[in-house]
Design an enzyme around this catalytic site. Sequence first.
Site, PDB file in Angstrom:
ATOM      1  N   CYS A 139       0.807  -1.222   0.000  1.00  0.00           N
ATOM      2  CA  CYS A 139       0.000   0.000   0.000  1.00  0.00           C
ATOM      3  C   CYS A 139       0.842   1.276   0.000  1.00  0.00           C
ATOM      4  O   CYS A 139       0.321   2.359  -0.257  1.00  0.00           O
ATOM      5  CB  CYS A 139      -0.957  -0.019   1.174  1.00  0.00           C
ATOM      6  SG  CYS A 139      -2.069  -1.434   1.108  1.00  0.00           S
ATOM      7  N   HIS A 196      -3.423   7.080   1.052  1.00  0.00           N
ATOM      8  CA  HIS A 196      -3.756   5.735   0.578  1.00  0.00           C
ATOM      9  C   HIS A 196      -5.163   5.396   1.065  1.00  0.00           C
ATOM     10  O   HIS A 196      -5.511   5.637   2.235  1.00  0.00           O
ATOM     11  CB  HIS A 196      -2.721   4.740   1.118  1.00  0.00           C
ATOM     12  CG  HIS A 196      -3.193   3.332   1.065  1.00  0.00           C
ATOM     13  ND1 HIS A 196      -3.619   2.744  -0.113  1.00  0.00           N
ATOM     14  CD2 HIS A 196      -3.352   2.399   2.041  1.00  0.00           C
ATOM     15  CE1 HIS A 196      -4.005   1.510   0.163  1.00  0.00           C
ATOM     16  NE2 HIS A 196      -3.858   1.272   1.446  1.00  0.00           N
ATOM     17  N   ASN A 210      -9.868  -0.864  -1.012  1.00  0.00           N
ATOM     18  CA  ASN A 210      -8.423  -0.638  -0.903  1.00  0.00           C
ATOM     19  C   ASN A 210      -7.748  -1.380  -2.067  1.00  0.00           C
ATOM     20  O   ASN A 210      -7.759  -2.606  -2.108  1.00  0.00           O
ATOM     21  CB  ASN A 210      -7.965  -1.174   0.459  1.00  0.00           C
ATOM     22  CG  ASN A 210      -6.458  -1.141   0.653  1.00  0.00           C
ATOM     23  OD1 ASN A 210      -5.705  -0.929  -0.287  1.00  0.00           O
ATOM     24  ND2 ASN A 210      -6.028  -1.365   1.883  1.00  0.00           N
TER      25      ASN A 210
END
Lengths: 327, 77
Positions: free
Chosen positions: A118, A246, A276
Amino acid sequence: MDFKDTHIEGISSVVPKRTVNNDIFSFFSSKERKFFEKTVGIFERRWTDDNQNTTKLAFAAALSLIKDLSIQDDLNSIKQIIFVSQTPDQQIPFTSNILQGMLQLSNEILAIDMNSGCSGFIQSLTSGFSLNSGLNNNERTLIVLSENLSKRLNLSDKSTSPLFGDGAAAIMLKKSNDIIVNSSTINNSDGLKGKAISLDLDFSSKLAMNGAEVFDFTLNEVVKGFKTFTEKKAINLSDVDYFLFHQSNNFIISQFRTILNLPQYKILTNIQNFGNTSSVSIPLLISDKLHDKKVNTVLMSGYGSGLNWGNFHTSLTHCKISKPRFL
Amino acid sequence: MNKIDYLKELHEELEIESIEFLTMDTNFKDLEEWDSMTAMVLIGFVNQNFNKNLNSDEIEKCETLADIINIKEIKLD
């Protein structure tokens, strides 16, 4: 690290056509589902079909970018290709090399794969900007990020399976002696906390995450990292047009907003519709929310597996942002 | 924040319906609602209201809502 003679020239993204809402998670009672949607903030995500994979998404994103920038006749200017994924389709050969062939880029190219999660967008930007410093005027580095995490989720694991989505993004960096863009970055790493997010090499293994430990990490290290970065680089927060975190979890992003005292209108989210998407999330957010806006300064903040986190401050004034395409 | 507000606000934030009200002796990990999401909201609640970072090891050690107050040395009115 600081850079002057490289800028982001273009950002394009691709997501699978298939939309998956929270109905498929049979472990959610209707109350839990509502609580999840209210706190984590994910209502739907895009997941690949069986005939799609990481390489296909990556290729589509890279090809879109090349067309969006109208540089089909200038492919030899691409001197480096960086591919970022934690879900490549195979171990050997590595995907950046495959993409070089599929995109018919010059054979005289540096092809590198990065296994980053990430925070991968920040890591790949830092790497790309650094490598770019060795290029000649008007030469380019192509960064392609792609994730097909849906195939590596345990669909009965409540703490991971509803969180992740699939997608890809492509970013072009251009070295230019005429366009000066000041960029700066700090990257951070803590390998001792590595087990908090893990996925074994074996393709049948599934992603595992210690949610509370990761949440701890975001509230502590990621917040600290952001503060240190803005202090060391003397970044005036009121000069930043957008803070692009993020897209991990809406609750975490709203915690950042409160703790760091950032104005709501400068924080963008699209986790509602994409979940995500790991390293893809920040460029996908830019592509989704900023393709029709005039944007100058952005501060991007990535954090995740490793554990790894980092911030990147730059300008998108010379960047052609295209909206997400569907594959 | 006083004790009553602490219990009332946590009851609301964690959207507890399995029991009518929380007490300092409530073993929160036994609650039907307890999972990684409620843990996250609890950490966020402590951070926002008391400016203290409750971490996952501390949650592990705590049993009751009073334990959280004690481990973080929070002073309730």
